[in-house]
Structure formats: C-alpha cells, structure tokens
Design an enzyme around this catalytic site. Structure first.
Site, PDB file in Angstrom:
ATOM      1  N   HIS A 144      -7.378 -17.303   5.464  1.00 47.33           N
ATOM      2  CA  HIS A 144      -6.843 -15.995   5.075  1.00 47.33           C
ATOM      3  C   HIS A 144      -7.936 -14.959   4.801  1.00 47.33           C
ATOM      4  O   HIS A 144      -7.942 -13.905   5.430  1.00 47.33           O
ATOM      5  CB  HIS A 144      -5.942 -16.145   3.841  1.00 47.33           C
ATOM      6  CG  HIS A 144      -5.600 -14.853   3.196  1.00 47.33           C
ATOM      7  ND1 HIS A 144      -4.456 -14.154   3.481  1.00 47.33           N
ATOM      8  CD2 HIS A 144      -6.283 -14.084   2.298  1.00 47.33           C
ATOM      9  CE1 HIS A 144      -4.437 -13.039   2.780  1.00 47.33           C
ATOM     10  NE2 HIS A 144      -5.538 -12.973   2.060  1.00 47.33           N
ATOM     11  N   HIS A 164      13.604   5.375 -22.843  1.00 49.93           N
ATOM     12  CA  HIS A 164      13.672   6.474 -21.885  1.00 49.93           C
ATOM     13  C   HIS A 164      12.715   7.622 -22.223  1.00 49.93           C
ATOM     14  O   HIS A 164      12.648   8.594 -21.479  1.00 49.93           O
ATOM     15  CB  HIS A 164      15.104   7.024 -21.825  1.00 49.93           C
ATOM     16  CG  HIS A 164      16.037   6.128 -21.055  1.00 49.93           C
ATOM     17  ND1 HIS A 164      16.091   4.775 -21.266  1.00 49.93           N
ATOM     18  CD2 HIS A 164      16.932   6.395 -20.081  1.00 49.93           C
ATOM     19  CE1 HIS A 164      16.994   4.244 -20.453  1.00 49.93           C
ATOM     20  NE2 HIS A 164      17.509   5.204 -19.713  1.00 49.93           N
ATOM     21  N   GLU A 211      13.258   3.651  -7.194  1.00 50.44           N
ATOM     22  CA  GLU A 211      12.169   4.624  -7.382  1.00 50.44           C
ATOM     23  C   GLU A 211      10.937   4.258  -6.556  1.00 50.44           C
ATOM     24  O   GLU A 211      10.281   5.124  -5.969  1.00 50.44           O
ATOM     25  CB  GLU A 211      11.770   4.717  -8.864  1.00 50.44           C
ATOM     26  CG  GLU A 211      12.835   5.297  -9.777  1.00 50.44           C
ATOM     27  CD  GLU A 211      13.812   4.230 -10.264  1.00 50.44           C
ATOM     28  OE1 GLU A 211      13.681   3.055  -9.862  1.00 50.44           O
ATOM     29  OE2 GLU A 211      14.719   4.580 -11.055  1.00 50.44           O
ATOM     30  N   HIS A 240     -10.761 -10.533   6.209  1.00 53.10           N
ATOM     31  CA  HIS A 240      -9.636 -11.440   6.474  1.00 53.10           C
ATOM     32  C   HIS A 240      -9.540 -11.723   7.974  1.00 53.10           C
ATOM     33  O   HIS A 240      -8.939 -10.950   8.714  1.00 53.10           O
ATOM     34  CB  HIS A 240      -8.340 -10.804   5.986  1.00 53.10           C
ATOM     35  CG  HIS A 240      -8.366 -10.472   4.530  1.00 53.10           C
ATOM     36  ND1 HIS A 240      -8.993  -9.350   4.032  1.00 53.10           N
ATOM     37  CD2 HIS A 240      -7.853 -11.134   3.461  1.00 53.10           C
ATOM     38  CE1 HIS A 240      -8.859  -9.332   2.716  1.00 53.10           C
ATOM     39  NE2 HIS A 240      -8.180 -10.400   2.339  1.00 53.10           N
TER      40      HIS A 240
HETATM   41  C1  LIG Z   1       0.472  -5.536  -4.200  1.00 56.85           C
HETATM   42  C2  LIG Z   1      -0.607  -6.479  -3.798  1.00 56.85           C
HETATM   43  N1  LIG Z   1      -0.792  -7.590  -4.521  1.00 56.85           N
HETATM   44  C3  LIG Z   1      -1.789  -8.447  -4.203  1.00 56.85           C
HETATM   45  C4  LIG Z   1      -2.602  -8.200  -3.154  1.00 56.85           C
HETATM   46  C5  LIG Z   1      -3.760  -9.152  -2.816  1.00 56.85           C
HETATM   47  N2  LIG Z   1      -3.439  -9.902  -1.588  1.00 56.85           N
HETATM   48  C6  LIG Z   1      -3.918  -9.524  -0.390  1.00 56.85           C
HETATM   49  S1  LIG Z   1      -3.384 -10.477   0.845  1.00 56.85           S
HETATM   50  C7  LIG Z   1      -2.492 -11.439  -0.203  1.00 56.85           C
HETATM   51  C8  LIG Z   1      -1.704 -12.604   0.325  1.00 56.85           C
HETATM   52  C9  LIG Z   1      -0.730 -12.141   1.313  1.00 56.85           C
HETATM   53  O1  LIG Z   1      -0.146 -13.209   1.972  1.00 56.85           O
HETATM   54  P1  LIG Z   1       0.462 -12.956   3.395  1.00 56.85           P
HETATM   55  O2  LIG Z   1       1.222 -11.717   3.404  1.00 56.85           O
HETATM   56  O3  LIG Z   1       1.179 -14.199   3.786  1.00 56.85           O
HETATM   57  O4  LIG Z   1      -0.797 -12.717   4.285  1.00 56.85           O
HETATM   58  P2  LIG Z   1      -1.525 -13.761   5.215  1.00 56.85           P
HETATM   59  O5  LIG Z   1      -2.002 -14.874   4.330  1.00 56.85           O
HETATM   60  O6  LIG Z   1      -0.521 -14.210   6.181  1.00 56.85           O
HETATM   61  O7  LIG Z   1      -2.639 -12.976   5.809  1.00 56.85           O
HETATM   62  C10 LIG Z   1      -2.633 -10.997  -1.511  1.00 56.85           C
HETATM   63  C11 LIG Z   1      -1.996 -11.644  -2.672  1.00 56.85           C
HETATM   64  C12 LIG Z   1      -2.382  -7.024  -2.421  1.00 56.85           C
HETATM   65  N3  LIG Z   1      -3.138  -6.677  -1.394  1.00 56.85           N
HETATM   66  N4  LIG Z   1      -1.359  -6.206  -2.753  1.00 56.85           N
END
Ligand SMILES: Cc1ncc(C[n+]2csc(CCOP(=O)(O)OP(=O)(O)O)c2C)c(N)n1
Length: 685
Positions: free
Chosen positions: A280, A491, A429, A45
C-alpha cells in the site's frame, strides 16, 4: 469489502495477463513509473497505481472525452481519483497521455515545488480536476461535478445542441467507502438519479492495517443498490473487455448513477507484495522492483524507462480521444450561431465573470426593513441578487427555513427539474460541503450551502479543502452564538468562529447589521479565490443606518463604526451581534466622560490584509482596547495588544432565553464598561 470475501494473509499468486505487446507495455509503463517514483522519493503508494493501471489506461485511451492540449476544455469528461494516495496512477497516465507533465516531473515526485505532489492537487497539475487525499472527499466532489453537468445541461442545451454533455468518472477505494461522507454523497446521488456519474470501487480487500476483514464486512454492491445506483462487477481489472462492457452498461443506464465493483490486486505483479498491505504505502525496494519488472516481462533495468512503443501507443489512442474536442468545437460554433445569447452566457459563467448589473442589484435597508436578524437580511439580499446572478445556486442541509437560503419562486434541482437552482441537500452537511466543491470546480455555478454555525464542524473537512483549492463557494452559517437561545449548548457555537478563522484562505464574515449583511454578500458573491463563510444571527439586530460607512468599511474587515470628536480614550472592538453591545457601552462610558471608539470587525482576515497605515488608523497605537464577541476569545488576542481585554466565552452555553444567556455569561455592555474603566485606571487587564 464484500461480505463473502476475506483478505488474503499472504501474497496472492501472480498470473500474467496476455495483451497485445503494445497494450501490455502501455499499461506496464504506468506500473513501473509508479514503483520507480515511490522508490526515488522513498515515500508514496505504489501498490494501488500498479493495480489500477489497466483501468486508467482504458479510461484515458478508449472512453474519456479529453484533450491533453486543452486540459480545461469545458465539455471534457471529468475524472476524479478519490483514492488520492494513488496519485501516481494519475501522474503516469497524464504523462503518457501527453498532458504537460514531463518524465522529470515524475522523477521529482513529492519534491519541493514539483508538479507531482504526494496527493493530486487541482490548479497545480494540469489534468487534475480536484484535490484528493482525505478519503471520500473525491467521491463527493464527483457527485458535485455530475450535479453541475446536469444543471448546466438543463439550462443551456437546446434541441440539436447538446453543448453540455459529459460524464464524471471516479475511482474510490475501501477507505473512501468506509468514510461516512461516501454514504451522504452516494445517497444524494442515488436520490438525484445522476445517470452520468460512473464510479469504480477498487475492491482489493486491503487497507493500511491489513485485510479489510479486520474492520469491515459491508456488501458494497448491496449498499449502492439500496441508494438507487446501478451496480456492476468486473471480476478482474486486467480484463479490458470487461471494463469496456461495464462502461457501456453504465452509460446505457441514464437514470441511475453506476458503481462498478472492480476486483483488483494491490501491488499487481510483485512476487512478495501483491495482495498485501505492504504494497500500500511504502517503496517496494530495489530488489522487489526488479523481480516485479521481471514478472511483467519488462526488459529494462533503468528506472523511469518509457519504451517508445508504449509512448507511441498512448499517443495514437489519445489522439482519437482528443478528436472529441475538435468535434465539440464544431458543435460549439453551431450553438453560438443558433443561440448567441445562451452561448455568451455560458461562456461568461464558465469563465467565472460576474454578471452585468450585479452591483446595482444589492438591496439597501432602512430603519423599517433593517431591524432584523442578520439571517433575515441575508435572505433578502440573496433573493435580490438571485435574478441577476443565475450561477448562484444552493440551499441548505435541511434548515432552509432557518438559514433562509431559498430563492423564492424558483424550482428545486430534482431529477425532473434539473434547471432548478434551489437545492435540498438533506441532512448531509459533510457531503453538502464536498458537493459544493465539485460544483464550483466544474465551473458555471457558484454554490452556497446553509446550516447552523455549530454544524460547520460536520463539514469542516470540505471547508478546509475548498480553502486549499481556492474554490468559490459560500457558506450561510446562521444561529451563530448563544444568541440562538433555548436550543441549548449542543446548538450554541463557542469555538467555531475561532476554528474557522484558523483555516487559511477562508474568509469569515460576521456582519453586525443589515447593511453589513449586504456588503458581506457583495464580498461573498465576488470573491473568486476561495470560500466565504457568512456568519449570521438567529436573533434580531439593531439597524445602524450607516450604509455608506458599511460599504466602505466591511471590505476592509474592520472600520470605525462610532467615533469621538476629540481624543480616543479606549477602543471597543466587536463583531456581529456584539457591535450593538459595544455601542451601548460607549454611550455609558460617555456619561462618565470617557471617549470610546467602536470598531466593527466583520472580518478579521480582511482586516489583517490591510496595510499597516489603515490598521493603525482604526486601532491607534497606545490606546487601550477591549474586544467583545459571544465566542471563544482566541481570535482577538492579536488585535487587543498586550494590555487589552477580551470579553468572550470559555465555557459551553446553556438552554435559556438568549437575553438571560448574555447576562449570565457576561456578554454585556456593563462588562465592557467595567473592562474599559479597569484598563484606564491602572493600564492592566
Ligand atoms: C480521511 C482520511 N483518513 C485517513 C487517511 C490515511 N489513509 C490513506 S490511504 C488509507 C487506507 C485506504 O485504504 P484503501 O482505500 O483500501 O486504499 P488501498 O489500500 O487500496 O490503496 C488511509 C487510512 C486519509 N488519507 N484520509
């Protein structure tokens, strides 16, 4: 992600920033290393490290108290990159700041055994405080760091000796803030007025699928104001003065955490990618990298090039930061002189050494006190060891009265009583799990948290990370089966035990009587290399009155609870509340001349770790086996052999008194007896 913003459909215009030359190179080097590393790995990234480089630069060169020569120095400021996919922001920064992370390490980004895994991993790369990547977890870990700091400061600081005194910084992206855990953790942090927690929201209007206007229109500042945070804005992350001013204002507000909404451009400087989701998570490509470097005025074409001027500038500024460590060392010496006992205690706790007298503090039970639910025995054990183990701090997600997690007479951790060891996590939680992880990683505390076993699902992502990080945290999961009765199938856990047992490095302990509870807690309190889940009943259990056998056996995971004098015809395996059912079946079988051995199995993970000889001594080869547990049978197939029988539950439970449920769902001594006889009659299940 603000209501007023809409995501750009095409790349935004790049406006170069004017900095002094050394500053410009110092920041651009973080950017160029990020794009080169992703290109070399052909994955990763690049866009977010490129955007956030000025912020990381300013934090590590101007604001944070840290020392690359002592990455684990106790009173350093903590930094958490909650947007863990942007790991190269951390790696580039750590390298340039002089942490033990080489340029070759960065060249090896995402490669087998490299120090630069895809997402930052604690205990793997010096200077990384916690493992991030699952979005939102890092933010909640940061809350845990700030909690631990506030708690230890209250316990150990004395007039003129602020020996625990540091900030926790985090960067969260749109993804972190969309995840529900960010709500739970931020709500808790606001309520707790954690004034030394400073967050940056990377407001770039972009996620993977496109602009944030596809999926979200929250006003982040209003949201955090509503939680009780101070909110500030930086209109352009490239404005270093604005960063300085925001951090100064954040520090000046001591009774609220601060969220700094920071506008950034993902893929900063890339002519065709800046401000787009294409920046990204994929390499820019060699041509675009060249164009981007040109836009920075970068003169070198060689990848991974670090200009001497950039390195010198980083090192010069970081040396001033490292001086904060030397200054603290002086203060620490003065503290040791003035408060030798406290200093020794803090040192013990930071080093994770067990307190003197812990072993002797564990209670013993008898026929009168032992005939209790295992959750009740757990409350007794906790209260017995709490006085000698002050680092054991925790509570429950609003089920303290059921989980029996309160240390009697001790105050609650609140803004006005930070030394309190009882925690009201609220009905949160997931955040509870992640906050506990932050507290454990901070050092100085061993956190525990309670809820019903069925709601372990709500904290599972944090449990998984605790296991991955080797964090010493303890879960108190009560109401562990259909045995909770009338609350019904919503539960009543069925698949949860098997699901928890699947998590590597998580110890699951389901004790069968009060003495086993004592031993389970002994393991939980002393097992420093990963989380421990204590799985406890709501309903009363029989007391076996075999304390010494439990003391020797529980730590081996499974042991002979009742045996025969002669040959064993059949082995009955069980955990927790089902051990007494196995014992009843054994008695019935004896009437028919069948000799059954009962093996209590509080922890299948611990048993699996024993040597083959011990395992064979408990489960002799060739003897038929029947296992019983009021849960999914999945965990048991490894242990019963090809021809064994598991009596478990493969449906949901129901709302009824627990005795009825055990009968109706067939978790009975009769079922065990019949299964044993079937096996002995024809050798097949
Ligand atoms: C819980 C979770 N769901 C999905 C992902 C996959 N994922 C990694 S980055 C991302 C997008 C995040 O967007 P943003 O926070 O705006 O990051 P940016 O594009 O600015 O780097 C996703 C969906 C992850 N790492 N964790």
């Amino acid at each position: 992600m603000s209501a007023a913003s809409s995501a750009p459909a095409t790349a935004t215009a790049f406006v170069p920033t004017s900095y002094p030359e050394a500053t410009r190179l110092a920041i651009d080097t973080v950017r160029t290393l990020a794009m080169d590393a992703v290109q070399a790995a052909e994955s990763g990234h690049p866009g977010t490290p490129m955007a956030l480089a000025p912020l990381a630069y300013r934090l590590y060169t101007t604001h944070m108290r840290h020392d690359p020569a002592a990455p684990a120095w106790a009173d350093r400021d903590r930094f958490v990159l909650s947007a863990g996919h942007a790991s190269l922001l951390v790696y580039g920064t750590l390298h340039l700041a002089g942490y033990p992370l080489t340029l070759d390490d960065i060249r090896n980004f995402r490669q087998w055994k490299s120090a630069t895994p895809g997402h930052p991993e604690v205990h793997h790369t010096a200077g990384v405080e916690t493992t991030t990547g699952p979005l939102g977890q890092g933010l909640a870990n940061a809350v845990g760091f700030a909690v631990a700091e506030a708690h230890l400061a209250a316990q150990f600081n004395r007039d003129g000796h602020a020996i625990v005194d540091h900030y926790t910084y985090f960067i969260a992206g749109d993804g972190c803030l969309m995840e529900g855990i960010s709500h739970e953790a931020s709500s808790f942090a606001g309520h707790q007025k954690l004034g030394k927690l400073i967050g940056f929201f990377d407001d770039n209007h972009i996620t993977i699928d496109g602009g944030t206007n596809l999926s979200c229109s929250d006003d982040v500042a209003k949201r955090f104001e509503a939680y009780g945070w101070q909110t500030l804005h930086i209109a352009d992350v490239n404005d270093l003065d604005a960063i300085d001013a925001a951090i100064a204002a954040a520090k000046a507000e001591t009774s609220k955490p601060t969220m700094i909404v920071t506008r950034t451009q993902i893929g900063y400087g890339s002519p065709h990618r800046q401000g787009t989701s294409k920046a990204h998570g994929e390499p820019l490509g060699n041509d675009e990298i060249l164009l981007t470097k040109q836009s920075y005025g970068w003169q070198w074409t060689e990848p991974f090039y670090v200009p001497d001027e950039a390195r010198a500038h980083w090192q010069e500024l970081v040396a001033e930061r490292a001086a904060t460590h030397a200054e603290w060392n002086t203060r620490w010496k003065a503290y040791q002189q003035a408060e030798p006992a406290l200093a020794a205690e803090l040192e013990r706790r930071y080093h994770g050494q067990l307190p003197a007298g812990l072993d002797a503090a564990f209670p013993s039970f008898d026929a009168k006190s032992g005939n209790v639910a295992s959750r009740a025995a757990s409350g007794v054990v906790l209260n017995a060891i709490a006085p000698v183990m002050p680092e054991l701090v925790g509570g429950s997600a609003d089920l303290a009265g059921s989980n029996l997690t309160t240390v009697k007479g001790a105050p609650f951790f609140m803004p006005e009583s930070r030394a309190g060891r009882n925690f009201a996590f609220g009905i949160r939680e997931h955040a509870m799990g992640a906050i506990m992880n932050g507290m454990a990683l901070h050092g100085g505390t061993v956190p525990y948290g309670g809820t019903f076993l069925v709601f372990s699902d709500y904290m599972r992502p944090a449990i998984r990370l605790a296991a991955l990080m080797g964090a010493h945290v303890i879960y108190v999961f009560t109401h562990d089966s259909i045995g909770l009765g009338e609350d019904g199938p919503t539960h009543q856990p069925v698949e949860h035990l098997a699901a928890l047992r699947c998590i590597p490095n998580l110890l699951v302990l389901r004790p069968a009587d009060a003495d086993e509870v004592t031993e389970a807690w002994r393991i939980a309190a002393t097992h420093k290399t990963g989380p421990v889940a204590l799985v406890l009943t709501r309903q009363k259990l029989s007391y076996f009155d075999c304390a010494s056998r439990a003391a020797a056996g529980v730590k081996r995971g499974a042991y002979i609870q009742a045996d025969t004098t002669g040959d064993v015809d059949v082995v009955l395996l069980a955990s927790g509340s089902e051990v007494e059912i196995a014992l009843a079946a054994r008695a019935t079988l004896a009437v028919d001349g069948i000799s059954a051995r009962v093996v209590s199995c509080p922890s299948l993970e611990l048993f699996a770790m024993q040597d083959a000889e011990y395992r064979a001594s408990v489960l002799p080869a060739g003897i038929p086996r029947v296992a019983i547990e009021a849960a999914s049978p999945a965990s048991w197939y490894r242990w019963i052999g090809d021809n064994g029988i598991v009596i478990g539950i493969e449906t949901f439970g129901a709302s009824a008194p627990y005795g009825t449920l055990y009968q109706e769902l067939g978790i009975t001594a009769d079922a065990v007896t019949a299964a044993a006889k079937r096996l002995l009659a024809d050798g097949t299940p």
